[in-house]
Design a protein around this motif. Structure first.
Motif, mmCIF file in Angstrom:
data_model
loop_
_atom_site.group_PDB
_atom_site.id
_atom_site.type_symbol
_atom_site.label_atom_id
_atom_site.label_comp_id
_atom_site.label_asym_id
_atom_site.label_seq_id
_atom_site.Cartn_x
_atom_site.Cartn_y
_atom_site.Cartn_z
ATOM 1 N N ILE A 22 40.885 42.874 35.998
ATOM 2 C CA ILE A 22 40.943 41.410 35.949
ATOM 3 C C ILE A 22 41.872 40.879 37.040
ATOM 4 N N SER A 23 42.972 41.597 37.280
ATOM 5 C CA SER A 23 43.917 41.192 38.321
ATOM 6 C C SER A 23 43.256 41.223 39.691
ATOM 7 N N VAL A 24 42.451 42.248 39.946
ATOM 8 C CA VAL A 24 41.739 42.349 41.222
ATOM 9 C C VAL A 24 40.768 41.186 41.377
ATOM 10 N N TYR A 25 40.066 40.848 40.322
ATOM 11 C CA TYR A 25 39.107 39.741 40.360
ATOM 12 C C TYR A 25 39.825 38.417 40.669
ATOM 13 N N ILE A 26 40.971 38.206 39.990
ATOM 14 C CA ILE A 26 41.731 36.967 40.225
ATOM 15 C C ILE A 26 42.249 36.929 41.662
ATOM 16 N N TYR A 27 42.736 38.072 42.146
ATOM 17 C CA TYR A 27 43.270 38.120 43.511
ATOM 18 C C TYR A 27 42.172 37.859 44.540
ATOM 19 N N ALA A 28 40.977 38.434 44.299
ATOM 20 C CA ALA A 28 39.862 38.220 45.221
ATOM 21 C C ALA A 28 39.482 36.747 45.300
ATOM 22 N N ARG A 29 39.522 36.079 44.150
ATOM 23 C CA ARG A 29 39.194 34.643 44.140
ATOM 24 C C ARG A 29 40.294 33.806 44.806
ATOM 25 N N CYS A 30 41.539 34.275 44.698
ATOM 26 C CA CYS A 30 42.668 33.508 45.223
ATOM 27 C C CYS A 30 43.035 33.878 46.658
ATOM 28 N N MET A 31 42.382 34.904 47.212
ATOM 29 C CA MET A 31 42.772 35.379 48.542
ATOM 30 C C MET A 31 42.712 34.296 49.620
ATOM 31 N N PRO A 32 41.654 33.468 49.684
ATOM 32 C CA PRO A 32 41.646 32.406 50.705
ATOM 33 C C PRO A 32 42.848 31.476 50.582
ATOM 34 N N SER A 33 43.195 31.124 49.336
ATOM 35 C CA SER A 33 44.363 30.262 49.124
ATOM 36 C C SER A 33 45.637 30.964 49.539
ATOM 37 N N PHE A 34 45.711 32.265 49.253
ATOM 38 C CA PHE A 34 46.885 33.060 49.618
ATOM 39 C C PHE A 34 47.078 33.054 51.133
#
Length: 550
Positions: free
Chosen positions: A282-294
């Protein structure tokens, strides 16, 4: 540039990378350059044993050369724990607790700069390189090092556990190592993302610095909870299921061993096992979705805006005149105070040690409460555990020599200061007043609340002992003017003096203990310490440039 073996292994998966739209040739070149540059950087784990660089060895990767330390830890500590019995929930919680602590500490100290690197975007955005390739290079760069760290720590317990418990143990262990590394990287990145979301400019850089320090302290304190998950019944560790244990990550990864090897279908073990798999995914999924913002928010790190405090007349001049007898001492007191307050790299290296100094006495106190009742502890002489707060004083004093702006040390030789004594005395008094004394006073106040007002004379003796211990540490450690050396040579030849200083600190505690066995012995010892402090602070700093590393 060198042709790294890890890149040759990566070549076998070229088609897979290209299938996901990654420009493999470009990604490989980026990684090759990053790995080459890493060879010129001394890692934190090796920093304490470092020496001045040999130009002929600049391209050797010093991080990989430090793997023997992790291998030694895995062999001496983790492997015996794995092999001692088949109480998996206890053994593996302890093993994964140590492993997570070591990997996370290394990630924070050595690879936060990779996660928060904005140079890739600045340089490569002007080239025909897609964002997916840049992200892949960053992730693989970190993954390569985490693989080596995890492998060095885990190889000995893996072999020992397979011999002791069978092939099923090794299968579970290998799978969980992958999930542990994923969880550590992603959760660290998500925490940085939250910080990036709410802060910018100079404030952001300070907040990230404090987050890195806080992560180190949380892991150190949190590790203490692992041993408290269990009760000792007939010399066996028995697991007591409680709600707060769902927040202790090492237990998640210990549960599958009970579930699949022992066949224990306990509801708690089932939930822990699911969390060990689902939370990383789940953490990987959230990070993948947030990567552009990061990546967008990372650009805030290039913003140097922020309010600066106006420099006026220093506060507390009356106290400063009492602490420092000469104008030169006061000047270097203020200089050192400003440096330790504003140098982020110094704070990142020193504050975790100060935090550990803060919690160590209480860890020892809580451990004693496990075996004794409160009344017996509060009436005992275990308040001498206060001396544990001084364990890291030598380490902090060592770091006083180093700075990112070490090339400015030429200023010492052109200043109108005839002797070196004011430089050293002012600097040491600054770290005493700004770093050590507040920490020691906090510990002392808590101990007075636990043991009563009867220990106030002992607290005074403790403070005087710390002042003298600071001078002794200065005399035993290698001499260099403050902030005059690069961090790459930190700790050169000072491991043995640090060990000796730990013994000396124990001797201070023993002398204190012996003084309590005599009527008015504490007060006599106090007067003796006052006299020795006055003499030592007056005479210990008569040093010439010939005895100092410029």
């Amino acid at each position: 540039m060198n042709e790294f073996r890890t890149l040759k292994v990566l070549d076998r998966f070229r088609l897979l990378f290209e299938k996901f739209g990654i420009q493999y040739v470009i990604m490989r070149r980026i990684l090759q350059m990053k790995l080459t540059m890493d060879g010129r950087r001394v890692p934190t784990m090796l920093g304490n044993t470092g020496s001045r660089q040999d130009p002929e060895k600049d391209d050797q990767n010093k991080f990989l050369r430090s793997m023997w330390l992790y291998l030694l830890l895995g062999t001496v500590v983790l492997a015996p724990v794995v092999m001692m019995s088949d109480n998996f929930i206890f053994q593996m919680s302890l093993v994964f607790g140590i492993l997570i602590f070591m990997v996370l500490t290394s990630l924070i100290s050595d690879f936060s700069s990779v996660l928060l690197d904005i140079r890739d975007k600045t340089i490569l955005d002007t080239k025909p390189v897609n964002a997916r390739t840049i992200h892949a290079a960053k992730i693989i760069h970190i993954s390569i090092y985490l693989f080596f760290i995890t492998a060095a720590l885990a190889i000995a317990p893996l072999i020992g556990g397979t011999i002791r418990h069978g092939i099923m143990f090794s299968v579970i262990f290998l799978f969980e190592l992958v999930f542990i590394d994923i969880l550590i990287v992603v959760l660290t990145a998500l925490l940085y993302l939250v910080v990036l979301q709410f802060f910018d400019g100079e404030k952001l850089k300070d907040i990230i610095n404090y987050v890195q320090i806080g992560l180190t302290l949380v892991m150190t304190i949190g590790y203490q909870f692992v041993s408290r998950l269990f009760s000792i019944v007939d010399f066996n560790y028995v697991f007591d299921g409680k709600w707060w244990q769902y927040f202790i990550i090492p237990v998640w990864f210990a549960a599958p061993f009970e579930l699949f090897i022992h066949g224990d279908r306990n509801k708690v073990f089932l939930i822990f096992s699911l969390m060990a798999v689902l939370v990383p995914l789940i953490s990987v999924y959230i990070y993948a979705r947030c990567m552009p913002s990061f990546e967008r928010n990372l650009q805030k790190l290039s913003d140097n805006s922020g309010t600066r405090k106006r420099v006026g007349r220093p506060k507390g001049m009356g106290i400063l005149r009492f602490i420092c007898s000469t104008q030169e001492e006061r000047m270097f007191f203020r200089f050192t105070s400003d440096m330790i307050r504003n140098d982020r790299n110094f704070k990142l290296r020193v504050y975790p040690s100060l935090g550990l100094s803060l919690v160590f006495p209480f860890i020892f106190l809580f451990n004693s409460l496990q075996f004794q009742e409160w009344d017996k502890v509060s009436s005992s002489k275990s308040y001498l555990l206060m001396y544990a707060a001084a364990l890291f004083i030598p380490s902090v004093m060592i770091m006083l020599k180093f700075s990112d702006s070490y090339k400015g040390a030429w200023i010492y030789k052109v200043m109108p200061v005839r002797e070196l004594a004011p430089i050293f005395k002012g600097s040491l008094k600054a770290i005493l007043v700004k770093l050590f004394v507040p920490l020691i006073l906090f510990v002392s106040i808590i101990f007075i609340a636990v043991y009563g007002l009867r220990i106030i004379p002992d607290v005074v003796v403790f403070l005087l002992s710390i002042c003298l211990y600071t001078v002794v540490s200065f005399l035993m450690l290698r001499k260099a003017v403050p902030f005059s050396e690069p961090y790459q040579v930190s700790g050169k030849g000072e491991r043995i003096p640090i060990l000796v200083l730990m013994v000396i600190l124990a001797l201070f505690a023993v002398c204190h203990l012996l003084s309590t066995a005599v009527n008015y012995g504490v007060y006599i010892y106090m007067i003796l310490l006052i006299f020795v402090n006055l003499v030592s602070w007056r005479r210990a700093f008569r040093i010439t440039w010939d005895n100092v590393i410029p």
